[in-house]
Scaffold this active site. Structure first.
Site, PDB file in Angstrom:
ATOM      1  N   TYR A 164       0.841  -1.364  -0.071  1.00 54.25           N
ATOM      2  CA  TYR A 164      -0.165   0.095  -0.209  1.00 54.25           C
ATOM      3  C   TYR A 164       0.995   1.227   0.107  1.00 54.25           C
ATOM      4  O   TYR A 164       0.639   2.261  -0.836  1.00 54.25           O
ATOM      5  CB  TYR A 164      -0.777  -0.126   1.205  1.00 54.25           C
ATOM      6  CG  TYR A 164      -1.703   0.942   1.561  1.00 54.25           C
ATOM      7  CD1 TYR A 164      -3.287   1.027   0.853  1.00 54.25           C
ATOM      8  CD2 TYR A 164      -1.713   2.217   2.430  1.00 54.25           C
ATOM      9  CE1 TYR A 164      -3.989   2.213   0.911  1.00 54.25           C
ATOM     10  CE2 TYR A 164      -2.443   3.187   2.766  1.00 54.25           C
ATOM     11  CZ  TYR A 164      -3.736   3.085   2.003  1.00 54.25           C
ATOM     12  OH  TYR A 164      -4.600   4.160   2.244  1.00 54.25           O
ATOM     13  N   LYS A 168       0.883   4.203  -2.782  1.00 58.16           N
ATOM     14  CA  LYS A 168       0.525   5.473  -2.397  1.00 58.16           C
ATOM     15  C   LYS A 168       1.569   6.476  -2.805  1.00 58.16           C
ATOM     16  O   LYS A 168       1.457   7.495  -3.121  1.00 58.16           O
ATOM     17  CB  LYS A 168       0.260   5.507  -1.099  1.00 58.16           C
ATOM     18  CG  LYS A 168      -1.318   4.802  -0.795  1.00 58.16           C
ATOM     19  CD  LYS A 168      -2.236   5.366  -1.783  1.00 58.16           C
ATOM     20  CE  LYS A 168      -3.796   5.063  -1.122  1.00 58.16           C
ATOM     21  NZ  LYS A 168      -4.772   5.556  -2.053  1.00 58.16           N
TER      22      LYS A 168
HETATM   23  P1  NAI Z   1     -13.416   2.696   1.670  1.00 56.86           P
HETATM   24  O1  NAI Z   1     -13.178   1.360   1.682  1.00 56.86           O
HETATM   25  O2  NAI Z   1     -14.500   3.299   2.350  1.00 56.86           O
HETATM   26  O3  NAI Z   1     -13.842   3.406   0.111  1.00 56.86           O
HETATM   27  C1  NAI Z   1     -13.049   2.670  -0.892  1.00 56.86           C
HETATM   28  C2  NAI Z   1     -13.762   2.555  -1.967  1.00 56.86           C
HETATM   29  O4  NAI Z   1     -12.913   2.029  -3.334  1.00 56.86           O
HETATM   30  C3  NAI Z   1     -14.714   1.312  -1.646  1.00 56.86           C
HETATM   31  O5  NAI Z   1     -15.991   1.733  -1.934  1.00 56.86           O
HETATM   32  C4  NAI Z   1     -14.445   0.397  -2.706  1.00 56.86           C
HETATM   33  O6  NAI Z   1     -15.663  -0.403  -3.203  1.00 56.86           O
HETATM   34  C5  NAI Z   1     -13.766   1.098  -3.746  1.00 56.86           C
HETATM   35  N1  NAI Z   1     -13.008   0.373  -4.599  1.00 56.86           N
HETATM   36  C6  NAI Z   1     -12.108  -0.789  -4.347  1.00 56.86           C
HETATM   37  N2  NAI Z   1     -11.598  -1.244  -5.393  1.00 56.86           N
HETATM   38  C7  NAI Z   1     -12.175  -0.571  -6.425  1.00 56.86           C
HETATM   39  C8  NAI Z   1     -11.809  -0.576  -7.988  1.00 56.86           C
HETATM   40  N3  NAI Z   1     -10.865  -1.518  -8.196  1.00 56.86           N
HETATM   41  N4  NAI Z   1     -12.316   0.135  -8.745  1.00 56.86           N
HETATM   42  C9  NAI Z   1     -13.231   1.132  -8.163  1.00 56.86           C
HETATM   43  N5  NAI Z   1     -13.314   1.103  -6.921  1.00 56.86           N
HETATM   44  C10 NAI Z   1     -12.862   0.478  -6.089  1.00 56.86           C
HETATM   45  O7  NAI Z   1     -11.848   3.687   2.138  1.00 56.86           O
HETATM   46  P2  NAI Z   1     -11.715   4.953   2.532  1.00 56.86           P
HETATM   47  O8  NAI Z   1     -11.260   5.135   3.585  1.00 56.86           O
HETATM   48  O9  NAI Z   1     -12.782   5.897   1.906  1.00 56.86           O
HETATM   49  O10 NAI Z   1     -10.709   5.263   1.130  1.00 56.86           O
HETATM   50  C11 NAI Z   1     -10.664   6.004  -0.058  1.00 56.86           C
HETATM   51  C12 NAI Z   1      -9.160   6.271  -0.548  1.00 56.86           C
HETATM   52  O11 NAI Z   1      -8.596   7.001   0.566  1.00 56.86           O
HETATM   53  C13 NAI Z   1      -8.410   5.121  -0.695  1.00 56.86           C
HETATM   54  O12 NAI Z   1      -7.619   5.315  -1.903  1.00 56.86           O
HETATM   55  C14 NAI Z   1      -7.554   5.033   0.579  1.00 56.86           C
HETATM   56  O13 NAI Z   1      -6.345   4.110   0.188  1.00 56.86           O
HETATM   57  C15 NAI Z   1      -7.302   6.408   0.930  1.00 56.86           C
HETATM   58  N6  NAI Z   1      -6.930   6.478   2.318  1.00 56.86           N
HETATM   59  C16 NAI Z   1      -7.555   6.538   3.142  1.00 56.86           C
HETATM   60  C17 NAI Z   1      -7.270   6.934   4.448  1.00 56.86           C
HETATM   61  C18 NAI Z   1      -8.027   6.865   5.709  1.00 56.86           C
HETATM   62  O14 NAI Z   1      -7.749   7.527   6.537  1.00 56.86           O
HETATM   63  N7  NAI Z   1      -9.564   6.492   5.567  1.00 56.86           N
HETATM   64  C19 NAI Z   1      -5.803   7.363   4.674  1.00 56.86           C
HETATM   65  C20 NAI Z   1      -5.088   7.306   3.651  1.00 56.86           C
HETATM   66  C21 NAI Z   1      -5.401   6.848   2.167  1.00 56.86           C
END
Ligand code: NAI
Length: 301
Positions: A164, A168
């Site tokens: 990851y 990132k």
């Molecule tokens: P989440 O799991 O709630 O949302 C991620 C979404 O991406 C999900 O709805 C999932 O279905 C979708 N997804 C997964 N694989 C996919 C694909 N192949 N094509 C299209 N959509 C796909 O997680 P969150 O926390 O909302 O994460 C959003 C972004 O923020 C991610 O890139 C995560 O790595 C990044 N992030 C989040 C942090 C946090 O504190 N929540 C910290 C740092 C980065």
């Protein structure tokens, strides 16, 4: 007032968490939004869910305009279909938020090849696959706003997240180059490193999750996506109401002039670790040329 009337936005992974908040904020400010999300677990395995439909229903009920899309960002043809769907529904793409993400956390020595590929495919390759067709449209129109989603897990490191973290931080390299390649157009490419209480961070944040409402990340995304944004190549940490800038600094460092003082030896390195690492007078460059411009006079002088 930051608003998006007439603009078309694509938000990947927008069925829940951060992406859903980004999509809702952009739509509430007038953007027509393609809400992309194939559904699935945090690990990226299929679970039959269609969360994009819920977000579209919420946006529509609030008077906004959105359509759902269920393609994955992780394969080139499927990712291109996301951009095609926005063009089909709304005519073009002005704004792209690369947000889709999964986790396959494991200590490095225990990672399977599948865990490595799955995470790189969604975060890093997926951003390439969706951004390429979107950027081609933006170049033709001379306008675009692109947001990438990085993480402190890569920029600063986090145990158990080598796949990851590498993906990132790869996005930061992608942004740095895209910033240069798009500079003659009104196209801006910026990156967030968010902190938010979502299903992805329940274990990590624990009780602190409540202090990190995902909706508090979206205002930075909205500004990066707006016509008002005149910055490109920024990496900002954002969460819980805080917004800060990450940057890479090159230290003043140590120099041994080869002609006057002889070639650099491993012993010179050992004796000068403190000078090499000393943060006083560091340079924040805007392209790799700045490194050369800083170092060459030291050798020529
Ligand atoms: P989440 O799991 O709630 O949302 C991620 C979404 O991406 C999900 O709805 C999932 O279905 C979708 N997804 C997964 N694989 C996919 C694909 N192949 N094509 C299209 N959509 C796909 O997680 P969150 O926390 O909302 O994460 C959003 C972004 O923020 C991610 O890139 C995560 O790595 C990044 N992030 C989040 C942090 C946090 O504190 N929540 C910290 C740092 C980065």
């Amino acid at each position: 007032m930051i608003e998006f009337t007439g603009r078309v936005a694509v938000v990947t992974g927008a069925g829940r968490g951060l992406g859903a908040e980004h999509a809702k904020l952009l739509a509430s400010r007038g953007a027509r939004v393609l809400v992309n999300d194939p559904g699935g677990s945090v690990q990226g395995t299929e679970d039959g869910s269609r969360p994009a439909d819920d977000v579209v229903a919420e946006i529509t009920a609030a008077g906004g305009t959105a359509v759902a899309d269920y393609h994955s960002v992780a394969e080139p043809e499927s990712a291109a279909a996301i951009v095609d769907a926005a063009v089909e529904a709304f005519g073009t793409v002005d704004v792209l938020v690369n947000n889709a993400g999964i986790l396959r956390d494991r200590a490095f020595h225990n990672l399977s090849i599948e865990d490595i590929h799955a995470v790189l495919d969604v975060h890093l390759r997926g951003a390439f696959y969706v951004t390429q067709p979107a950027l081609r449209i933006m170049r033709e129109r001379g306008y675009g706003r692109i947001v990438l989603t990085s993480s402190a897990s890569g920029v600063m490191g986090n145990f158990g997240q080598s796949n990851y973290g590498a993906a990132k931080t790869g996005l930061v390299g992608l942004m740095n180059v895209l910033r240069l390649e798009t500079s003659k157009y009104d196209i801006k490419v910026n990156t967030i490193a968010p902190i938010a209480g979502t299903r992805m961070t329940v274990e990590l944040l624990g009780e602190m999750a409540g202090a990190f409402d995902p909706a508090l990340v979206s205002p930075v995304v909205a500004w990066f996506c707006s016509e008002e944004c005149d910055l490109s190549g920024e990496l900002w940490s954002v969460g819980g109401g805080t917004v800060s800038r990450f940057f890479t600094g090159l230290t003043e460092g140590y120099v041994k002039h080869p002609e006057r003082e002889g070639p650099l030896t491993p012993e010179d390195v050992a004796a000068n670790v403190a000078a090499i690492r000393d943060e006083a007078g560091y340079l924040v460059g805007t392209s790799s040329r700045d490194e050369f411009t800083k170092l060459y006079p030291k050798l020529a002088g």
